[in-house]
Design an enzyme around this catalytic site. Structure first.
Site, PDB file in Angstrom:
ATOM      1  N   CYS A 136      -7.261 -17.447   5.159  1.00 38.94           N
ATOM      2  CA  CYS A 136      -8.305 -16.730   4.690  1.00 38.94           C
ATOM      3  C   CYS A 136      -9.191 -17.658   4.294  1.00 38.94           C
ATOM      4  CB  CYS A 136      -7.571 -15.761   3.504  1.00 38.94           C
ATOM      5  SG  CYS A 136      -8.959 -14.644   2.849  1.00 38.94           S
TER       6      CYS A 136
ATOM      7  N   GLY B 152      -4.955 -12.587   4.340  1.00 39.13           N
ATOM      8  CA  GLY B 152      -6.014 -12.431   5.077  1.00 39.13           C
ATOM      9  C   GLY B 152      -7.199 -11.361   4.731  1.00 39.13           C
TER      10      GLY B 152
ATOM     11  N   SER C  56      -7.687  -3.336   1.836  1.00 36.91           N
ATOM     12  CA  SER C  56      -7.883  -3.992   0.483  1.00 36.91           C
ATOM     13  C   SER C  56      -9.091  -5.045   0.945  1.00 36.91           C
ATOM     14  CB  SER C  56      -6.671  -4.772  -0.325  1.00 36.91           C
ATOM     15  OG  SER C  56      -6.983  -5.426  -1.285  1.00 36.91           O
TER      16      SER C  56
ATOM     17  N   SER D 247     -11.105  -5.720  -4.568  1.00 33.00           N
ATOM     18  CA  SER D 247     -10.460  -6.660  -5.653  1.00 33.00           C
ATOM     19  C   SER D 247     -11.604  -7.253  -6.545  1.00 33.00           C
ATOM     20  CB  SER D 247      -9.850  -7.820  -4.820  1.00 33.00           C
ATOM     21  OG  SER D 247      -8.790  -7.289  -3.861  1.00 33.00           O
ATOM     22  N   LEU D 248     -11.624  -7.007  -7.701  1.00 32.86           N
ATOM     23  CA  LEU D 248     -12.726  -7.349  -8.503  1.00 32.86           C
ATOM     24  C   LEU D 248     -12.555  -8.503  -9.475  1.00 32.86           C
ATOM     25  CD1 LEU D 248     -14.351  -4.274 -10.283  1.00 32.86           C
ATOM     26  CD2 LEU D 248     -15.433  -5.707  -8.669  1.00 32.86           C
TER      27      LEU D 248
ATOM     28  N   ASN E 220       0.919 -13.544 -10.059  1.00 27.18           N
ATOM     29  CA  ASN E 220       2.058 -14.284  -9.574  1.00 27.18           C
ATOM     30  C   ASN E 220       1.560 -15.822  -9.469  1.00 27.18           C
ATOM     31  OD1 ASN E 220       4.252 -12.990  -8.400  1.00 27.18           O
ATOM     32  ND2 ASN E 220       2.858 -11.938  -7.244  1.00 27.18           N
TER      33      ASN E 220
ATOM     34  N   CYS F 265       0.745 -12.877  -2.241  1.00 28.47           N
ATOM     35  CA  CYS F 265       0.389 -13.237  -1.040  1.00 28.47           C
ATOM     36  C   CYS F 265       0.240 -14.360  -0.674  1.00 28.47           C
ATOM     37  CB  CYS F 265      -1.139 -12.501  -1.288  1.00 28.47           C
ATOM     38  SG  CYS F 265      -2.254 -12.843  -0.012  1.00 28.47           S
TER      39      CYS F 265
HETATM   40  N1  SAH Z   1      -8.109 -10.177   1.065  1.00 33.19           N
HETATM   41  C1  SAH Z   1      -7.683  -8.764   0.568  1.00 33.19           C
HETATM   42  C2  SAH Z   1      -6.443  -8.291   0.957  1.00 33.19           C
HETATM   43  C3  SAH Z   1      -5.441  -9.456   0.675  1.00 33.19           C
HETATM   44  S1  SAH Z   1      -4.715 -10.027  -1.060  1.00 33.19           S
HETATM   45  C4  SAH Z   1      -8.282  -8.738  -0.920  1.00 33.19           C
HETATM   46  O1  SAH Z   1      -8.438  -9.799  -1.383  1.00 33.19           O
HETATM   47  O2  SAH Z   1      -8.166  -7.583  -1.472  1.00 33.19           O
HETATM   48  C5  SAH Z   1      -4.556  -8.325  -1.887  1.00 33.19           C
HETATM   49  C6  SAH Z   1      -4.370  -8.449  -3.175  1.00 33.19           C
HETATM   50  O3  SAH Z   1      -3.604  -9.527  -3.759  1.00 33.19           O
HETATM   51  C7  SAH Z   1      -5.752  -8.840  -3.706  1.00 33.19           C
HETATM   52  O4  SAH Z   1      -6.189  -7.880  -4.748  1.00 33.19           O
HETATM   53  C8  SAH Z   1      -5.724 -10.113  -4.314  1.00 33.19           C
HETATM   54  O5  SAH Z   1      -6.578 -10.343  -5.334  1.00 33.19           O
HETATM   55  C9  SAH Z   1      -4.183 -10.062  -5.062  1.00 33.19           C
HETATM   56  N2  SAH Z   1      -3.582 -11.420  -5.079  1.00 33.19           N
HETATM   57  C10 SAH Z   1      -3.837 -12.615  -4.484  1.00 33.19           C
HETATM   58  N3  SAH Z   1      -2.892 -13.533  -4.867  1.00 33.19           N
HETATM   59  C11 SAH Z   1      -2.416 -13.020  -5.874  1.00 33.19           C
HETATM   60  C12 SAH Z   1      -1.595 -13.573  -6.985  1.00 33.19           C
HETATM   61  N4  SAH Z   1      -1.219 -14.825  -7.135  1.00 33.19           N
HETATM   62  N5  SAH Z   1      -1.305 -12.740  -8.151  1.00 33.19           N
HETATM   63  C13 SAH Z   1      -1.593 -11.417  -8.171  1.00 33.19           C
HETATM   64  N6  SAH Z   1      -2.438 -10.929  -7.322  1.00 33.19           N
HETATM   65  C14 SAH Z   1      -2.824 -11.808  -6.273  1.00 33.19           C
HETATM   66 FE1  SF4 Z   2      -8.336 -13.899   0.829  1.00 36.85          FE
HETATM   67 FE2  SF4 Z   2      -7.587 -11.827  -0.591  1.00 36.85          FE
HETATM   68 FE3  SF4 Z   2      -6.397 -14.229  -0.998  1.00 36.85          FE
HETATM   69 FE4  SF4 Z   2      -9.062 -13.898  -1.729  1.00 36.85          FE
HETATM   70  S1  SF4 Z   2      -7.053 -12.717  -2.457  1.00 36.85           S
HETATM   71  S2  SF4 Z   2      -7.992 -15.534  -0.547  1.00 36.85           S
HETATM   72  S3  SF4 Z   2      -9.670 -12.616  -0.025  1.00 36.85           S
HETATM   73  S4  SF4 Z   2      -6.360 -12.974   0.847  1.00 36.85           S
END
Ligand code: SAH
Ligand code: SF4
Length: 355
Positions: A120, A171, A203, A226-227, A302, A345
């Site tokens: 990503c 992604g 998302s 995602s805010l 996480n 993710c």
């Molecule tokens: N790129 C998109 C969708 C993939 S991530 C996005 O950012 O929305 C999906 C969700 O997982 C997002 O809300 C992201 O902020 C959250 N996320 C990513 N890594 C995380 C982690 N380590 N712990 C908790 N949530 C996480």
């Molecule tokens: Fe990409 Fe979503 Fe991860 Fe942010 S949270 S790096 S936008 S996959």
């Protein structure tokens, strides 16, 4: 490693029904339907031995084989959480890129979480996928193939089919807009996989032009944004993409989306202890979203190797939620699913690359 042409070669799984029918120009629709059925009802991985294919379809497939493939990624890893509710797959694409697909069970119903890119480009600091950087977009067929893999897994266990789909894997879906929309058209087609648009959630990290385009095109899917921060300063410390699409612009785009579509927007907020989990920050979030039809999903962090933060304590999450409620904002604290299978993710790919 396959040649680049192999990566770019179109697949039958890239084509929505009408595009497939166009590609099969000159053949009776009976053959398009037979092929579609094999691909999406039978979830076929081999089209050579199908007795129901009549000679014209057989001949067409033989001819198409030189320029069209099918997507059937290899299973590189398969892990199950100890509670048995989450299963995570690492799938290897033709150019050896690996992507993650997660299958989750909630109250006897199954949700698949799929990837839209290898890596990503958005660089969110707490996200394992963001930490690895961007490699490439997925083709529609590579997104569809993840859903098919989940369907086959369920079928092998005699479970009911997928009910919900979330684009929350690796992604940024709106950075790969066209491929994602094509994939969703295939996945929601009632003649095939048939996961209805109201059971599909996109998302996004907040790609403003993509949100406006979804509204303009009246796409029928749920939107989650995602805010993670309610001021520009707080947010850009976690989400570098906020410098490109500032918070004020993002919220304005959400308001336009809400007004044009009449839809509720889900806002995701990863709770990080001491960073974005105070009652004052919850109050700012409440004020920011005033007047929007919104629901907040709170996700305890996480942990990942590339980020020092930790998940908020349950008491902090409860207090955060209470403050949101006082501001009139409904919210849900999401369970951390399958933390023991690295279900955050991008985390499975990172783990496997270390082996
Ligand atoms: N790129 C998109 C969708 C993939 S991530 C996005 O950012 O929305 C999906 C969700 O997982 C997002 O809300 C992201 O902020 C959250 N996320 C990513 N890594 C995380 C982690 N380590 N712990 C908790 N949530 C996480
Ligand atoms: Fe990409 Fe979503 Fe991860 Fe942010 S949270 S790096 S936008 S996959």
């Amino acid at each position: 490693m396959p040649a680049v042409s192999e990566i770019q070669r179109r697949s039958l799984h890239d084509l929505p029904f009408t595009a497939l029918a166009r590609e099969m120009d000159g053949l009776s629709p009976v053959h398009t339907k037979a092929l579609w059925r094999a691909l999406y009802h039978e979830t076929a991985t081999d089209l050579t031995q199908r007795a129901e294919f009549l000679p014209p379809l057989r001949r067409w497939l033989d001819g198409a084989a030189s320029h069209l493939s099918i997507d059937h990624p290899e299973l590189a890893a398969d892990t199950a959480s100890s509670d048995g509710l989450t299963r995570k797959f690492l799938l290897r694409l033709v150019d050896a890129q690996t992507i993650e697909t997660v299958l989750m069970r909630f109250d006897g119903r199954f949700t698949a979480c799929v990837s839209t890119q290898a890596g990503c480009a958005m660089g969110c600091v707490f996200c394992a996928t963001g930490q690895m950087g961007f490699t490439r977009h997925l083709r529609p067929g590579e997104i569809v193939a993840q859903v098919l893999h989940a369907q086959r897994t369920l079928r092998a266990r005699d479970e009911p089919g997928l009910r919900n789909l979330v684009l929350m894997g690796m992604g940024e879906p709106l950075h790969n807009y066209d491929a994602v929309m094509t994939a969703l058209e295939i996945i929601s087609d009632t003649r095939g996989i048939n996961i209805g648009p109201s059971r599909i959630t996109i998302s996004t990290v907040g790609v403003v032009p993509g949100i406006l385009r979804l509204a303009e095109e009246q796409r029928p899917y749920h939107l989650a944004v995602s805010l993670h921060g309610a001021t520009e300063e707080d947010r850009s410390a976690l989400v570098p993409a906020s410098r490109r699409w500032p918070l004020a612009e993002l919220i304005a785009a959400c308001r336009t989306y809400g007004a044009k579509t009449g839809r509720r927007i889900f806002f995701e907020w990863t709770l990080i202890a001491g960073q974005n989990d105070s009652p004052a920050q919850a109050a700012k979030l409440g004020a920011l979203l005033t007047g929007l039809d919104a629901h907040v999903n709170l996700i305890p962090l996480n942990p990942t190797n590339g980020f020092a933060g930790t998940a908020s304590a349950t008491a902090a999450a409860t207090e955060f939620q209470r403050t949101l409620r006082a501001a009139g904002l409904p919210s849900t604290v999401r369970q951390r699913r399958g933390i023991d299978v690295a279900a955050g993710c991008g985390q499975l790919r990172v783990e496997k690359s270390r082996l």
